[in-house]
Design a protein around this motif. Structure first.
Motif, PDB file in Angstrom:
ATOM      1  N   VAL A 229       0.851  -1.185   0.000  1.00 34.16           N
ATOM      2  CA  VAL A 229       0.000   0.000   0.000  1.00 34.16           C
ATOM      3  C   VAL A 229       0.894   1.245   0.000  1.00 34.16           C
ATOM      4  N   LEU A 230       0.691   2.120  -0.978  1.00 30.84           N
ATOM      5  CA  LEU A 230       1.513   3.327  -1.121  1.00 30.84           C
ATOM      6  C   LEU A 230       0.806   4.509  -0.446  1.00 30.84           C
ATOM      7  N   ILE A 231       1.443   5.004   0.628  1.00 35.29           N
ATOM      8  CA  ILE A 231       0.854   6.063   1.470  1.00 35.29           C
ATOM      9  C   ILE A 231       1.652   7.350   1.305  1.00 35.29           C
ATOM     10  N   VAL A 232       1.006   8.414   0.874  1.00 39.77           N
ATOM     11  CA  VAL A 232       1.676   9.712   0.846  1.00 39.77           C
ATOM     12  C   VAL A 232       1.268  10.515   2.081  1.00 39.77           C
ATOM     13  N   ASP A 233       2.267  10.886   2.879  1.00 38.03           N
ATOM     14  CA  ASP A 233       2.040  11.789   4.002  1.00 38.03           C
ATOM     15  C   ASP A 233       2.133  13.208   3.457  1.00 38.03           C
ATOM     16  N   ASP A 234       0.966  13.750   3.106  1.00 41.75           N
ATOM     17  CA  ASP A 234       0.899  15.093   2.516  1.00 41.75           C
ATOM     18  C   ASP A 234       0.459  16.108   3.575  1.00 41.75           C
ATOM     19  N   VAL A 235       0.642  15.735   4.850  1.00 45.96           N
ATOM     20  CA  VAL A 235       0.198  16.611   5.943  1.00 45.96           C
ATOM     21  C   VAL A 235       0.880  17.973   5.845  1.00 45.96           C
ATOM     22  N   PHE A 252       2.316  10.755  -9.913  1.00 41.65           N
ATOM     23  CA  PHE A 252       2.068   9.357  -9.532  1.00 41.65           C
ATOM     24  C   PHE A 252       0.791   9.280  -8.710  1.00 41.65           C
ATOM     25  N   LYS A 253       0.306   8.045  -8.498  1.00 39.69           N
ATOM     26  CA  LYS A 253      -0.966   7.830  -7.799  1.00 39.69           C
ATOM     27  C   LYS A 253      -0.755   6.922  -6.584  1.00 39.69           C
ATOM     28  N   PRO A 254      -0.811   7.477  -5.383  1.00 40.44           N
ATOM     29  CA  PRO A 254      -0.755   6.622  -4.188  1.00 40.44           C
ATOM     30  C   PRO A 254      -2.126   5.985  -3.914  1.00 40.44           C
ATOM     31  N   ASP A 255      -2.163   5.091  -2.935  1.00 46.21           N
ATOM     32  CA  ASP A 255      -3.424   4.468  -2.519  1.00 46.21           C
ATOM     33  C   ASP A 255      -4.101   5.268  -1.413  1.00 46.21           C
ATOM     34  N   LEU A 256      -3.274   5.901  -0.585  1.00 44.36           N
ATOM     35  CA  LEU A 256      -3.781   6.674   0.551  1.00 44.36           C
ATOM     36  C   LEU A 256      -3.025   8.002   0.614  1.00 44.36           C
ATOM     37  N   ILE A 257      -3.721   9.070   0.961  1.00 44.30           N
ATOM     38  CA  ILE A 257      -3.085  10.372   1.195  1.00 44.30           C
ATOM     39  C   ILE A 257      -3.518  10.887   2.564  1.00 44.30           C
ATOM     40  N   CYS A 258      -2.525  11.316   3.357  1.00 44.11           N
ATOM     41  CA  CYS A 258      -2.793  11.889   4.674  1.00 44.11           C
ATOM     42  C   CYS A 258      -2.759  13.406   4.557  1.00 44.11           C
ATOM     43  N   LEU A 259      -3.818  14.055   5.008  1.00 42.81           N
ATOM     44  CA  LEU A 259      -3.915  15.516   4.962  1.00 42.81           C
ATOM     45  C   LEU A 259      -4.114  16.070   6.372  1.00 42.81           C
ATOM     46  N   GLY A 260      -3.636  17.300   6.591  1.00 42.61           N
ATOM     47  CA  GLY A 260      -3.837  17.933   7.895  1.00 42.61           C
ATOM     48  C   GLY A 260      -3.532  19.407   7.746  1.00 42.61           C
ATOM     49  N   LYS A 261      -2.778  19.944   8.695  1.00 44.11           N
ATOM     50  CA  LYS A 261      -2.266  21.318   8.670  1.00 44.11           C
ATOM     51  C   LYS A 261      -3.154  22.319   7.923  1.00 44.11           C
ATOM     52  N   ALA A 262      -2.916  22.519   6.618  1.00 42.47           N
ATOM     53  CA  ALA A 262      -3.590  23.582   5.860  1.00 42.47           C
ATOM     54  C   ALA A 262      -5.028  23.238   5.491  1.00 42.47           C
ATOM     55  N   LEU A 263      -5.532  22.098   5.936  1.00 37.42           N
ATOM     56  CA  LEU A 263      -6.864  21.631   5.532  1.00 37.42           C
ATOM     57  C   LEU A 263      -7.977  22.597   5.929  1.00 37.42           C
ATOM     58  N   ALA A 264      -7.854  23.274   7.070  1.00 33.78           N
ATOM     59  CA  ALA A 264      -8.944  24.144   7.542  1.00 33.78           C
ATOM     60  C   ALA A 264      -8.422  25.504   7.999  1.00 33.78           C
ATOM     61  N   ASN A 265      -7.272  25.915   7.452  1.00 31.10           N
ATOM     62  CA  ASN A 265      -6.704  27.243   7.733  1.00 31.10           C
ATOM     63  C   ASN A 265      -6.561  27.534   9.234  1.00 31.10           C
ATOM     64  N   GLY A 266      -6.229  26.505  10.018  1.00 30.18           N
ATOM     65  CA  GLY A 266      -5.956  26.720  11.434  1.00 30.18           C
ATOM     66  C   GLY A 266      -6.941  26.069  12.384  1.00 30.18           C
ATOM     67  N   TYR A 267      -8.055  25.609  11.866  1.00 32.25           N
ATOM     68  CA  TYR A 267      -8.995  24.849  12.707  1.00 32.25           C
ATOM     69  C   TYR A 267      -8.519  23.392  12.717  1.00 32.25           C
ATOM     70  N   PRO A 268      -8.710  22.706  13.846  1.00 33.06           N
ATOM     71  CA  PRO A 268      -8.096  21.386  14.011  1.00 33.06           C
ATOM     72  C   PRO A 268      -8.857  20.261  13.322  1.00 33.06           C
ATOM     73  N   ILE A 269      -8.320  19.805  12.216  1.00 39.12           N
ATOM     74  CA  ILE A 269      -8.886  18.659  11.508  1.00 39.12           C
ATOM     75  C   ILE A 269      -7.825  18.077  10.591  1.00 39.12           C
ATOM     76  N   SER A 270      -7.830  16.750  10.474  1.00 43.42           N
ATOM     77  CA  SER A 270      -6.969  16.059   9.516  1.00 43.42           C
ATOM     78  C   SER A 270      -7.837  15.050   8.782  1.00 43.42           C
ATOM     79  N   ALA A 271      -7.306  14.512   7.698  1.00 44.24           N
ATOM     80  CA  ALA A 271      -8.105  13.571   6.909  1.00 44.24           C
ATOM     81  C   ALA A 271      -7.221  12.515   6.273  1.00 44.24           C
ATOM     82  N   LEU A 272      -7.749  11.305   6.216  1.00 39.54           N
ATOM     83  CA  LEU A 272      -7.154  10.264   5.378  1.00 39.54           C
ATOM     84  C   LEU A 272      -8.099  10.097   4.197  1.00 39.54           C
ATOM     85  N   VAL A 273      -7.553  10.170   2.977  1.00 34.66           N
ATOM     86  CA  VAL A 273      -8.368   9.888   1.797  1.00 34.66           C
ATOM     87  C   VAL A 273      -7.735   8.719   1.059  1.00 34.66           C
TER      88      VAL A 273
END
Lengths: 408, 408
Positions: A229-235, A252-273
């Motif tokens: 499984v190819l995981i990109v930590d794009d946090v 390239f195309k990973p299977d999973l991407i981890c998002l956080g930080k800039a996702l909500a301009n400072g409000y606390p949330i992260s996401a796995l897609v």
């Protein structure tokens, strides 16, 4: 140019030391490596913050990533406020959770679904569990010096409080090395569940390194062949290279991407897609948190992404970053210094190369900070959409004055 | 009494299923064990929420704990909003972080310091790392059926995505058993770093169990004798038993207390607090997160705690909970059912004992839910300071009607 005084920050830090271990901890504590530096803010706005001594800074850390539209963005803050008025963390989910998932699936090319948490580390950890659940394998492959959060397995062996068993299934290889990747696959044939990496290498205290031509294509091919499984930590990089996922920029195309930080301009949330192929595996992993269902950060994320898409923010931020990099490099050269800028323009890592031990570099950064340009000597920086040409001009003046003062 | 229709919730859930694995996940997903139930809220206020079908509920889950003053408390929301206006997640810490730490040290009897994170699970995990760093030992002792979050070691062995090594240093014993504690200590002499437990036993799908007379005193004595760090996971019960720490009510002093949920009345923040003896150990563990330094949740926590202290909220909530428990028990008896209420009055676990497989109990809860009293059949409930005598009266009427309908 007058330099700043940080006595109120220091006084508050002393008070903090009585009730908070170390006064300031974690990555915020690490910033105290620079002895004379602001420690507490009183007001942030756009590309700036003011510290408790009343000093004003052009901020090139953006809260270590979150501030991508600029602090206190009116549209994002209004969306969060309206959702708070409806109810923030409630016994049931909010409809905005569905809308946000739909928006991410629309925006992020590989995403067929989204899962929300709070910190980047929540979803990098979840990604490894998903990889294990999907493959029935144990091993996780990562990059030496890569940072994915603070779960024990992500730390360096012998870090405080960790135990040997935390690292029993972790294999580390060097960035940009397909030969080490091939070797690891051959050494652990059929045992590797997932490969996790940031889209480019952004360690601390070192120049940042972009992927070599063909690196990601080779990684993708090897992972597919071996069922890894190819995981990109794009946090850290997410939304500052390509809104559709930084992998799109690198092709390239990973299977999973981890998002956080800039996702909500400072409000606390992260996401796995991730992709449909891993939908069942996610459902098989128990992952939750009391605060994961807070709906105000979801409303903020939805508004933030909508604004980012409307303004082609990644392109804008990279243009601004390019002006900063070109300008700083020239100012350095004009003063007889060689400034190396590494990483993408939107997240520049700076280093003066004129000595081997970073003494000159640390000195120059400290002189910039005490003149009102907030840089860090050991970490990549972050540009936001709120940084203006006037900010860059002012920063170049500060940088020049800092260099001049070093020659005295 | 008319029963509710949940068709808008169901329609939204179907839409969610396309972009979120399972539609709703984690503990919110588990609530779908009741087939006819609201899934999305549109508005929450005080002790109530309204779902997307327009049904109004008296809420006895309080977002699984966070809502302790009631949803959308004006003082807490104003404090958060003002801090957002100053700047939420910024490159530097905010002075409110120091004020909040001082407040917790003032309030929580054993606390000499505080460390802030987001979810309860962040700080329960940190507590185990601190115990290991302080003792140089590896083993963590926990209670069978105890819940401390979703880090792999906290899950049940063979849970999706976990590996054997996650459990290599975990020892589980039964609640209220000092003999098993003594046995574990003797079996792993000098190897146990920490003992983590909630202040009373609040498993799911089972009656909750208070500590037996003398249990905690014996545990405390054994931990002191063996140099084991005593960790109370007060994430769920915190502020609903005793504002100074639930341990104060049960008469013992742990070394570390984990707080979360009700800390900021719905804003995302958790805290580890501890004694001076462990200050150095905390500093030796690297723990951080991009969102840990968000200052709006800290301002909300400070306002929330101030309000809780002002109103002696724990006592008030327990009084309200007692009225609910006594009333429900009587209504059940009047209808020929035996309702057992376990756990503290502020966090009652309900169970109809008239059959062995919980069928009657699940049926009764479902009938309460579709009449406007939101209970869960397998989890302790949460009372807030916003629950009024009128809410209790209305709930008893709903409960009675639910029982009546079961007899038809």
């Amino acid at each position: 140019m007058d330099t700043y005084d940080f006595s109120s920050s220091r006084a508050l830090f002393e008070r903090a030391g009585r009730v908070i271990p170390g006064g300031i901890y974690g990555h915020y504590g690490l910033a105290m490596i620079t002895p004379e530096t602001p420690l507490y803010f009183s007001k942030a706005e756009g590309s700036h913050f003011v510290d408790v001594d009343g000093n004003r800074f052009i901020d090139y850390m953006c809260a270590y990533g979150p501030s991508i539209l600029g602090y206190n963005h009116p549209v994002v803050d209004a969306a969060a406020r309206e959702q708070v008025n409806r109810g923030n963390t409630v016994t049931l989910s909010s409809p905005v959770m569905v809308e946000l998932a739909e928006k991410l699936v629309e925006l992020i090319t590989i995403a067929d679904w989204a899962f929300f948490a709070k910190n980047g580390g929540d979803v990098t950890n979840l990604a490894t569990l998903v990889a294990r659940a999907a493959t029935g394998r144990k091993k996780i492959l990562k990059i030496n010096g890569g940072y994915h959060g603070v779960a024990p397995w992500m730390q360096e062996p012998e870090s405080g409080g960790t135990v040997d068993e935390d690292f029993a299934n972790i294999i580390s290889i060097d960035w940009n090395s397909t030969s080490q990747l091939e070797q690891a696959i051959s050494d652990h044939k059929g045992l590797i569940a997932g490969f996790i990496s940031s889209p480019y290498h952004h360690p601390v205290f070192q120049d940042n390194v972009l992927p070599e031509e063909g690196y990601w294509a080779a990684v993708e091919k090897l992972c597919r062949r071996e069922g890894i499984v190819l995981i990109v930590d794009d946090v850290r990089a997410g939304f500052r290279i390509d809104l559709r996922g930084s992998n799109e920029f690198f092709g390239f195309k990973p299977d999973l991407i981890c998002l956080g930080k800039a996702l909500a301009n400072g409000y606390p949330i992260s996401a796995l897609v991730g992709t449909d192929a891993l939908r069942e595996a996610v459902q098989g992993v128990f992952c939750t948190g009391t605060m994961y269902f807070g709906s105000a950060p979801m409303a903020a994320a939805l508004a933030n992404i909508t604004e980012l898409m409307k303004n082609d923010a990644a392109a804008l931020i990279n243009q601004t970053g390019r002006k900063l990099a070109d300008g700083l490099t020239k100012v350095a050269a004009d003063n007889g210094f060689d400034l190396k800028v590494s990483g993408p323009y939107s997240m520049p890592y700076l280093r003066i190369t004129n000595d081997d031990d970073m003494t000159l570099h640390f000195d120059w950064i400290a002189r910039c900070v005490e003149r009102g340009a907030y840089f860090l000597p050991y970490h990549n920086h972050f540009i936001s959409a709120a940084h203006t040409d006037a900010d860059i001009e002012e920063t170049l003046g500060i940088a020049n004055d800092a260099f001049q003062s070093m020659k005295q």
